[in-house]
Design an enzyme around this catalytic site. Structure first.
Site, mmCIF file in Angstrom:
data_model
loop_
_atom_site.group_PDB
_atom_site.id
_atom_site.type_symbol
_atom_site.label_atom_id
_atom_site.label_comp_id
_atom_site.label_asym_id
_atom_site.label_seq_id
_atom_site.Cartn_x
_atom_site.Cartn_y
_atom_site.Cartn_z
ATOM 1 N N PRO A 2 0.794 -1.215 0.000
ATOM 2 C CA PRO A 2 0.000 0.000 0.000
ATOM 3 C C PRO A 2 0.831 1.272 0.000
ATOM 4 O O PRO A 2 1.746 1.422 0.799
ATOM 5 C CB PRO A 2 -0.807 -0.105 1.287
ATOM 6 C CG PRO A 2 -0.347 -1.344 1.972
ATOM 7 C CD PRO A 2 0.911 -1.758 1.344
ATOM 8 N N GLU A 3 0.500 2.162 -0.895
ATOM 9 C CA GLU A 3 1.045 3.504 -0.877
ATOM 10 C C GLU A 3 -0.108 4.406 -0.429
ATOM 11 O O GLU A 3 -1.146 3.897 0.013
ATOM 12 C CB GLU A 3 1.575 3.877 -2.269
ATOM 13 C CG GLU A 3 2.639 2.897 -2.743
ATOM 14 C CD GLU A 3 3.257 3.245 -4.091
ATOM 15 O OE1 GLU A 3 3.454 4.432 -4.357
ATOM 16 O OE2 GLU A 3 3.522 2.317 -4.873
ATOM 17 N N ARG A 110 3.609 -10.669 5.284
ATOM 18 C CA ARG A 110 5.041 -10.415 5.489
ATOM 19 C C ARG A 110 5.358 -9.789 6.842
ATOM 20 O O ARG A 110 6.526 -9.671 7.210
ATOM 21 C CB ARG A 110 5.579 -9.534 4.356
ATOM 22 C CG ARG A 110 5.590 -10.276 3.039
ATOM 23 C CD ARG A 110 6.108 -9.428 1.922
ATOM 24 N NE ARG A 110 7.539 -9.211 2.007
ATOM 25 C CZ ARG A 110 8.241 -8.516 1.116
ATOM 26 N NH1 ARG A 110 7.615 -7.957 0.098
ATOM 27 N NH2 ARG A 110 9.519 -8.365 1.246
#
Length: 271
Positions: A2-3, A110
């Site tokens: 996500p940005e 992650r």
DNA sequence: ATGCGGACCTGTTAGC
DNA sequence: TGCTAACAGGTCCGCA
């Protein structure tokens, strides 16, 4: 993953379910994220009413009268609204269980994301204190980019991805903004004129604004709070398009690696 | 002060 | 078909 647009999409999707709601409890299944989830966080959050769900850069700020929970999605995080009875999967690390019976579930394979707590003004938190301006708000423009770049030799792409300079621009949107501004990603930041920095600031605003409007970019696995993908993927002009024609001039898009991150650009359009 | 590389962690895919 | 290596949307930290 996500940005800024993906975090903002997540925020908009979750806010109506969270704001004004009381948190019954916080269920932590895996504490080890980027930093361990504080042991006392569930205790502090339980019983609190969410006054607002805000965003600063790529951080989500869940505010209550007792303090603020800071959440970051890292590379692979996402949050979804579910009913509390839904069985959790392997990477579903924590739940915010609401009085309403809903559950906000955080998933992050992650584990580069975070859930932290601060009882004070979150703007003073060490992770937020040094952040640069919000690209979609006043205070971000070509002049501030130009000023901060003075004398700096870093490649403009890395400069743009530095959250101390401007928040929210990650690997995808950095390539996209530089393409729109027709700037070679390898150029030294300090060598760009004010005029070109103004074009760049405009391109950043444009790309991020359009991406927010389309619910972000889904390449592999981004989904919003309702499980919907983002539709900005179709608007990508260079990212992940190595060898394909530049949509402006037809030259094959080039791929290169800068600071261990993939960069995509058009060698003809971008100088 | 700036810039670079390594670290954190798992899943998916490309290549032999 | 199966194994291995490389790569993936972030960003902090320590070192030169």
């Amino acid at each position: 993953m996500p940005e800024l647009p993906e975090v903002e999409t997540t925020r908009r999707g979750l806010a109506p379910w969270l704001e004004g709601q009381r948190i019954e409890k916080v269920v932590v299944r895996q504490r080890q994220l980027r930093w361990p989830i504080p042991r006392d966080l569930p205790r502090r959050l339980a019983g609190q009413t969410v006054t607002a769900l805000d965003r600063r850069g790529k951080y989500l700020l869940m505010r209550t009268a007792a303090g603020t929970a800071l959440m970051h999605l890292g590379m692979s995080g996402s949050m979804r609204v579910l009913t509390a009875a839904t069985a959790p999967g392997r990477h579903d690390h924590f739940d915010l269980v609401l009085d309403s019976g809903r559950c906000i579930r955080y998933r992050d394979p992650r584990r580069f994301g975070a859930l932290l707590w601060t009882a004070r003004d979150p703007a003073c938190h060490r992770l937020l204190a040094g952040l640069g301006p919000e690209p979609l708000e006043a205070g971000f423009d070509g002049a501030c980019l130009h000023g901060r770049a003075r004398g700096r030799r870093v490649a403009i792409k890395a400069f743009l991805m530095n959250a101390a300079i401007v928040v929210g621009v990650g690997n995808i949107y950095a390539s996209e903004a530089l393409h729109r501004a027709r700037i070679d990603p390898r150029r030294a930041a300090g060598r760009l004129s004010l005029a070109r920095m103004q074009q760049l600031a405009e391109a950043v605003r444009e790309v991020l604004g359009e991406a927010v409007a389309l619910g972000g970019t889904t390449l592999r696995d981004f989904h919003d709070g309702q499980g919907e993908p983002g539709y900005f993927s179709r608007q990508l002009r260079v990212y992940d398009r190595a060898g394909k024609p530049c949509l402006a001039c037809g030259t094959p898009v080039r791929h290169l690696v800068q600071g261990q991150r993939s960069t995509y650009f058009c060698p003809t359009c971008q100088r």
